[in-house]
Design a protein around this motif. Sequence first.
Motif, PDB file in Angstrom:
ATOM      1  N   ASN A 192       0.843  -1.198   0.000  1.00 47.11           N
ATOM      2  CA  ASN A 192       0.000   0.000   0.000  1.00 47.11           C
ATOM      3  C   ASN A 192       0.877   1.247   0.000  1.00 47.11           C
ATOM      4  O   ASN A 192       1.895   1.292   0.669  1.00 47.11           O
ATOM      5  N   GLY A 193       0.473   2.226  -0.799  1.00 45.90           N
ATOM      6  CA  GLY A 193       1.211   3.487  -0.808  1.00 45.90           C
ATOM      7  C   GLY A 193       2.427   3.486  -1.717  1.00 45.90           C
ATOM      8  O   GLY A 193       3.250   4.384  -1.664  1.00 45.90           O
ATOM      9  N   CYS A 194       2.551   2.467  -2.586  1.00 48.59           N
ATOM     10  CA  CYS A 194       3.720   2.424  -3.467  1.00 48.59           C
ATOM     11  C   CYS A 194       3.481   3.198  -4.752  1.00 48.59           C
ATOM     12  O   CYS A 194       4.371   3.348  -5.573  1.00 48.59           O
ATOM     13  N   GLY A 195       2.253   3.678  -4.956  1.00 54.83           N
ATOM     14  CA  GLY A 195       1.962   4.468  -6.156  1.00 54.83           C
ATOM     15  C   GLY A 195       1.070   3.769  -7.164  1.00 54.83           C
ATOM     16  O   GLY A 195       0.797   4.310  -8.218  1.00 54.83           O
ATOM     17  N   LYS A 196       0.588   2.554  -6.823  1.00 54.91           N
ATOM     18  CA  LYS A 196      -0.246   1.796  -7.773  1.00 54.91           C
ATOM     19  C   LYS A 196      -1.498   2.573  -8.175  1.00 54.91           C
ATOM     20  O   LYS A 196      -1.796   2.723  -9.358  1.00 54.91           O
ATOM     21  N   SER A 197      -2.225   3.043  -7.159  1.00 55.58           N
ATOM     22  CA  SER A 197      -3.492   3.712  -7.464  1.00 55.58           C
ATOM     23  C   SER A 197      -3.260   5.033  -8.184  1.00 55.58           C
ATOM     24  O   SER A 197      -4.009   5.395  -9.089  1.00 55.58           O
ATOM     25  N   THR A 198      -2.217   5.749  -7.777  1.00 55.00           N
ATOM     26  CA  THR A 198      -1.904   7.006  -8.461  1.00 55.00           C
ATOM     27  C   THR A 198      -1.579   6.727  -9.925  1.00 55.00           C
ATOM     28  O   THR A 198      -2.021   7.450 -10.819  1.00 55.00           O
ATOM     29  N   LEU A 199      -0.831   5.657 -10.175  1.00 55.64           N
ATOM     30  CA  LEU A 199      -0.514   5.289 -11.559  1.00 55.64           C
ATOM     31  C   LEU A 199      -1.802   5.037 -12.346  1.00 55.64           C
ATOM     32  O   LEU A 199      -1.988   5.564 -13.444  1.00 55.64           O
ATOM     33  N   PHE A 200      -2.730   4.265 -11.762  1.00 54.63           N
ATOM     34  CA  PHE A 200      -3.972   3.936 -12.466  1.00 54.63           C
ATOM     35  C   PHE A 200      -4.833   5.177 -12.678  1.00 54.63           C
ATOM     36  O   PHE A 200      -5.483   5.327 -13.707  1.00 54.63           O
ATOM     37  N   ARG A 201      -4.833   6.066 -11.683  1.00 52.56           N
ATOM     38  CA  ARG A 201      -5.615   7.301 -11.835  1.00 52.56           C
ATOM     39  C   ARG A 201      -5.003   8.197 -12.898  1.00 52.56           C
ATOM     40  O   ARG A 201      -5.707   8.979 -13.537  1.00 52.56           O
ATOM     41  N   THR A 202      -3.698   8.075 -13.060  1.00 52.02           N
ATOM     42  CA  THR A 202      -3.033   8.826 -14.125  1.00 52.02           C
ATOM     43  C   THR A 202      -3.437   8.252 -15.487  1.00 52.02           C
ATOM     44  O   THR A 202      -3.688   8.993 -16.432  1.00 52.02           O
ATOM     45  N   LEU A 203      -3.518   6.925 -15.555  1.00 53.08           N
ATOM     46  CA  LEU A 203      -3.858   6.274 -16.820  1.00 53.08           C
ATOM     47  C   LEU A 203      -5.296   6.581 -17.242  1.00 53.08           C
ATOM     48  O   LEU A 203      -5.615   6.582 -18.431  1.00 53.08           O
ATOM     49  N   THR A 204      -6.175   6.831 -16.265  1.00 51.42           N
ATOM     50  CA  THR A 204      -7.573   7.119 -16.605  1.00 51.42           C
ATOM     51  C   THR A 204      -7.840   8.616 -16.660  1.00 51.42           C
ATOM     52  O   THR A 204      -8.993   9.037 -16.746  1.00 51.42           O
ATOM     53  N   GLY A 205      -6.781   9.418 -16.571  1.00 54.33           N
ATOM     54  CA  GLY A 205      -6.929  10.860 -16.760  1.00 54.33           C
ATOM     55  C   GLY A 205      -7.501  11.603 -15.570  1.00 54.33           C
ATOM     56  O   GLY A 205      -7.766  12.796 -15.657  1.00 54.33           O
ATOM     57  N   MET A 206      -7.704  10.915 -14.442  1.00 53.17           N
ATOM     58  CA  MET A 206      -8.263  11.610 -13.275  1.00 53.17           C
ATOM     59  C   MET A 206      -7.192  12.454 -12.595  1.00 53.17           C
ATOM     60  O   MET A 206      -7.474  13.474 -11.994  1.00 53.17           O
ATOM     61  N   VAL A 207      -5.944  11.962 -12.676  1.00 53.74           N
ATOM     62  CA  VAL A 207      -4.825  12.668 -12.064  1.00 53.74           C
ATOM     63  C   VAL A 207      -3.854  13.045 -13.171  1.00 53.74           C
ATOM     64  O   VAL A 207      -3.578  12.236 -14.057  1.00 53.74           O
ATOM     65  N   ARG A 208      -3.399  14.291 -13.140  1.00 57.15           N
ATOM     66  CA  ARG A 208      -2.395  14.715 -14.114  1.00 57.15           C
ATOM     67  C   ARG A 208      -1.041  14.738 -13.435  1.00 57.15           C
ATOM     68  O   ARG A 208      -0.912  15.292 -12.348  1.00 57.15           O
ATOM     69  N   PRO A 209      -0.024  14.144 -14.074  1.00 54.92           N
ATOM     70  CA  PRO A 209       1.294  14.156 -13.433  1.00 54.92           C
ATOM     71  C   PRO A 209       1.853  15.585 -13.364  1.00 54.92           C
ATOM     72  O   PRO A 209       1.546  16.420 -14.209  1.00 54.92           O
ATOM     73  N   ASP A 210       2.655  15.826 -12.314  1.00 53.50           N
ATOM     74  CA  ASP A 210       3.301  17.134 -12.195  1.00 53.50           C
ATOM     75  C   ASP A 210       4.366  17.285 -13.272  1.00 53.50           C
ATOM     76  O   ASP A 210       4.573  18.355 -13.808  1.00 53.50           O
ATOM     77  N   GLU A 211       5.066  16.175 -13.525  1.00 55.02           N
ATOM     78  CA  GLU A 211       6.100  16.194 -14.558  1.00 55.02           C
ATOM     79  C   GLU A 211       6.033  14.881 -15.318  1.00 55.02           C
ATOM     80  O   GLU A 211       5.481  13.902 -14.843  1.00 55.02           O
ATOM     81  N   GLY A 212       6.669  14.881 -16.496  1.00 54.09           N
ATOM     82  CA  GLY A 212       6.789  13.646 -17.255  1.00 54.09           C
ATOM     83  C   GLY A 212       5.653  13.446 -18.233  1.00 54.09           C
ATOM     84  O   GLY A 212       4.738  14.259 -18.333  1.00 54.09           O
ATOM     85  N   ARG A 213       5.732  12.325 -18.968  1.00 54.32           N
ATOM     86  CA  ARG A 213       4.773  12.065 -20.033  1.00 54.32           C
ATOM     87  C   ARG A 213       4.157  10.678 -19.841  1.00 54.32           C
ATOM     88  O   ARG A 213       4.859   9.698 -19.596  1.00 54.32           O
ATOM     89  N   VAL A 214       2.836  10.617 -19.929  1.00 58.04           N
ATOM     90  CA  VAL A 214       2.122   9.342 -19.818  1.00 58.04           C
ATOM     91  C   VAL A 214       1.385   9.092 -21.123  1.00 58.04           C
ATOM     92  O   VAL A 214       0.772  10.005 -21.674  1.00 58.04           O
ATOM     93  N   GLU A 215       1.463   7.868 -21.605  1.00 54.39           N
ATOM     94  CA  GLU A 215       0.646   7.492 -22.758  1.00 54.39           C
ATOM     95  C   GLU A 215      -0.076   6.197 -22.459  1.00 54.39           C
ATOM     96  O   GLU A 215       0.508   5.262 -21.927  1.00 54.39           O
ATOM     97  N   VAL A 216      -1.356   6.180 -22.799  1.00 60.35           N
ATOM     98  CA  VAL A 216      -2.120   4.951 -22.666  1.00 60.35           C
ATOM     99  C   VAL A 216      -2.778   4.711 -24.023  1.00 60.35           C
ATOM    100  O   VAL A 216      -3.335   5.641 -24.613  1.00 60.35           O
TER     101      VAL A 216
END
Lengths: 237, 135, 254
Positions: free
Chosen positions: A40-64
């Motif tokens: 828990n707390g390793c970033g799994k959910s944040t990663l998934f929320r990033t993939l579904t566009g709910m969370v925008r990363p502060d830096e870097g590039r995500v592609e799904v």
Amino acid sequence: MIPNIVECHQVTKRYGQKIALDRLELAIPAGRITGILGPNGCGKSTLFRTLTGMVRPDEGRVEVLGKTPGWRTNQSIAYLPDRARWYPNHTARQALEWGNSFLPGFSMERAIQLADEMEIDLDMRVGGMSKGQEARIMLILCLARDVDLVVLDEPFTGIDVMSREAIVASLIDFLEESEQSILISTHDIQEVEGLFDYTVMLKEGRAIWSGNSEDLRAEYGSLRNVFRKLYAKEWND
Amino acid sequence: MEEQQVGSLHFQIDFSQPLYEQILDQARSAIAKGEIALGEKMPSVRELAQELRINPNTVMRAYQELERDGLTEKRRGQGTFVTSSADNVASFRTALAAKYIDSFMEQMENLGLSWEDIEKYVRGKKDSGTGGDGL
Amino acid sequence: MFSAVFRDLVRHEFRSKGNWKKQNRTRIPRGWWRAYFLCILVAMIGTATYFALRNDLQVNAIWSITLGFPYIVFFLGFGSVKNEWGNETYGWWLTIPESRMRLIAAKWLGSWLKVWAAILMLFVIASVYVMILSFTIPYYSFETAREFMATGIQWLSLIVTLSPLIIAAGILMGILQHTVIRPLAPILWVVFMAALGLTYSLTDIVIPESSFSPQQSLWVSYPLELPAIVAVDWILAFAVLRITAFLLEKKLDL
């Protein structure tokens, strides 16, 4: 070359002082069943929320699916949110109708068949169900869709053994029939480690290992042991 | 690690080893030993994956390899069956035995043992009664 | 905008979806709630009828039960968003693959329809009651009932036409809590709560004193300011919904 379904380059997401994703580098091949493992707390959910566009990363590039995540890419993604619940006043049937109305690629016929296999009474109110029954309905909302990518965030957490087995069984059936790419995050790999043919180990917002599960086994032994060793610190805390 | 019975096959899956090879090896030996009879229906991919709780793709790949070995055959709409040809099984068994012997011989030679030494060891092993089941 | 999906979204928002927190309290069976509701209704009608029989009831006072409506409408909009978080269904709601404007507009329209439904129901019940009084008690004439309904229409239509902005503001406040600009929330709370108070002073403009007098011959009389007020209200409502959709798309902070 097989295109990657998910690509992350130097992705960082902070919550105040806390870093959820720390310059994450990740590429997940298409057509695989990928386990995203970590405590828990390793970033799994944040990663998934990033993939579904709910969370925008502060830096870097995500592609799904080769695109920047947003509500449009969600047309091709079936997503089970973490710790999600369902509307208590809905009956199971109304929940499935919700899916039929709003989720592209949703098959009502398939959903009803899955509900039958998972022993869900369609006229039962969600408010009167056990957590496990509710979890099964939410899983059906994801598995009854014909989309390129299925993302399940902690589908086995906090439910009874029977529901857990029903969910694992329906996942196996689903895997057999579909060609879809699937991401499943979990912090508890007991009984499910045989499902993943690709594995990503996350720790403190970084991918510390990713590759074919069979290579991981050949090199280090069972995922469960690797998991224990890699996260020994968290385990001892 | 527990033993699991699926139809007339049984498996012992160790999650610390690659799964594909374990399924393939154990299915091969079950057929070679005759644990599952000639012409008998193999468990479906789904059934096996469900029982062993592993990815159906892994099972599917193992089944494809069994088919290439000539140990099983797919019948349209009916599933996978053990070959009804005893010759196929026999020749597979011979080929596998030859392979095992090759690797055995290679290891023995790496120990610097001569053929006479090897023969003596094997005979001694057999006489002490701890030999394997024999193929 | 007005596709089948939008229609379904509005229908979904209009229906009661329940609340897990209320769910987990010791549940009182529905029948009891219905019984309590009926008791209160009977008590209210009983009291009103008692005063009416003594020729003491100022029928227009009945409309005072709607005095809280502007605030209720605001929290209807606010609650429609807050419930998604309270029920932990926001992950489902936010990943519906529709434009954020549609998502927000559906919540808004669903809430507005609820306001319409509540107000129509109230108007019908209250009007029927006063009609009955006017037929049965000699002190109250048909003129009384007509005047009562005219006042009701004026006040209630003011609520209905102003509520688009009020609902939109409620929805904005609900979303604001989950965006990067949440530090603005306390200021906006003060602004919105104060602004809701203004609704009451609008009655002076919109409902002229004369309409309360029995001599008023017009069935309903609206002042000229009303269309202007409504237009400004609706334009602002649209702007607020646009801003909310933008926040949802770009500034979410989960």
